[in-house]
Design an enzyme around this catalytic site. Structure first.
Site, PDB file in Angstrom:
ATOM      1  N   GLU A   1      75.913  67.550  40.011  1.00 42.05           N
ATOM      2  CA  GLU A   1      75.839  66.254  40.500  1.00 42.05           C
ATOM      3  C   GLU A   1      76.989  65.935  41.625  1.00 42.05           C
ATOM      4  OE1 GLU A   1      74.023  65.964  36.499  1.00 42.05           O
ATOM      5  OE2 GLU A   1      75.704  66.886  37.540  1.00 42.05           O
TER       6      GLU A   1
ATOM      7  N   GLU B   1      73.060  67.404  29.932  1.00 41.53           N
ATOM      8  CA  GLU B   1      73.424  66.253  29.317  1.00 41.53           C
ATOM      9  C   GLU B   1      72.737  66.129  27.833  1.00 41.53           C
ATOM     10  OE1 GLU B   1      75.447  63.479  32.451  1.00 41.53           O
ATOM     11  OE2 GLU B   1      73.746  64.074  33.036  1.00 41.53           O
TER      12      GLU B   1
END
Length: 286
Positions: free
Chosen positions: A164, A144
């Site tokens: 995640e 990210e």
């Protein structure tokens, strides 16, 4: 030099009343420098310096970077920023889950509102070009961070993942917003819903990175590209980045209007005037 006016990173900072004081552990970590910084020839090299934890991001490192990004953006001796991870094993594997397991739900919720949410845009808000030099694992919050960079160069052995959902949550640091804009909604859904890994070859094919090079050439390639960009007048590069960022936020007509104002900002710069004078001198000599 004159730019179209935009607030830089500090304007996104949360009010100080929300900031929790650093714990003794965090103070010790800060003293040990969770990141390294060198600046030379207009290029700032930032190294995530937690190789023993695959450069995962603990709370102390996040706080360091939140202060670092706007300070680099303001430095006149910095024209391009290169980010990498210490060692050859990983760029970053995201959040330090070992540290996170010691924190209460209330503390993690507080950090999500007043720390992590700020890191999701702090790097992308920098007006100067940012290049990610990726070696080895680049996962979760580490990727990210890469999504906030302008250019990405990775090693042939790089491994990417947004795992995640396999842990019961989702990529909340910007991937759900930025990844679809980069590869389209269908591919983004696949990568996020499955949490699977992808290699450097697939990353290049999907447009997730710009270049794939041998492991021992990653920093050479990143620094060569940084030097090339740094050799150009800053005003044009900065305004181009602002216009490109604007294209992600607005429609075509509004974006074109923005381009006009950004272009006019270039015309008022001393750098442009010097370049133009140089063209005139060359014409006269010829």
């Amino acid at each position: 030099m004159c730019f179209v006016a935009f607030a830089l990173g500090p304007s996104n900072a949360a009010p100080s009343r929300h900031r929790q004081p650093a714990t003794p552990e965090e103070s010790t970590m800060a003293a040990a420098q969770n990141h390294l910084l060198t600046v030379e020839d207009g290029i700032a090299l930032v190294t995530l310096n937690r190789p023993e934890a695959l450069n995962s991001m603990n709370r102390a490192l996040r706080l360091e970077l939140l202060e670092l990004w706007p300070s680099l953006d303001m430095r006149k001796d910095v024209k391009v920023i290169v980010i990498t991870g210490a060692g050859d094993k990983a760029f970053s594997t995201g959040a330090d889950l070992k540290e996170r397991s010691t924190r209460s739900t209330e503390e993690m919720v507080h950090d999500r509102h007043y720390l992590t949410s700020r890191t999701a845009s702090a790097l992308s808000s920098i007006t100067k070009p940012v290049i990610a030099a990726i070696k080895g694992y680049c996962m979760a919050g580490g990727y990210e961070m890469v999504l906030q960079c302008d250019i990405s160069i990775c090693s042939e052995n790089a491994i990417f993942s947004l795992p995640e959902v396999t842990h019961g949550f989702f990529p909340g640091g910007g991937a759900c917003q930025r990844l679809p804009r980069l590869v389209g909604y269908q591919k983004a859904r696949e990568l996020i819903f499955t949490g699977r890994r992808w290699d450097a070859k697939e990353a290049l094919e999907c447009g997730l990175v710009n270049k794939v090079v041998p492991l021992d050439k990653v920093m050479d390639e990143a620094m060569a590209m940084a030097r090339k960009i740094a050799s150009y007048p800053s005003v044009g590069v900065i305004q181009a980045k602002r216009a490109l960022n604007q294209s992600m936020e607005t429609g075509l007509a509004a974006g074109l209007r923005y381009d006009v104002e950004a272009w006019v900002g270039c015309m008022h710069s001393d750098e442009w005037k010097e370049k133009l004078a140089g063209f005139v001198r060359k014409e006269r000599k010829s």
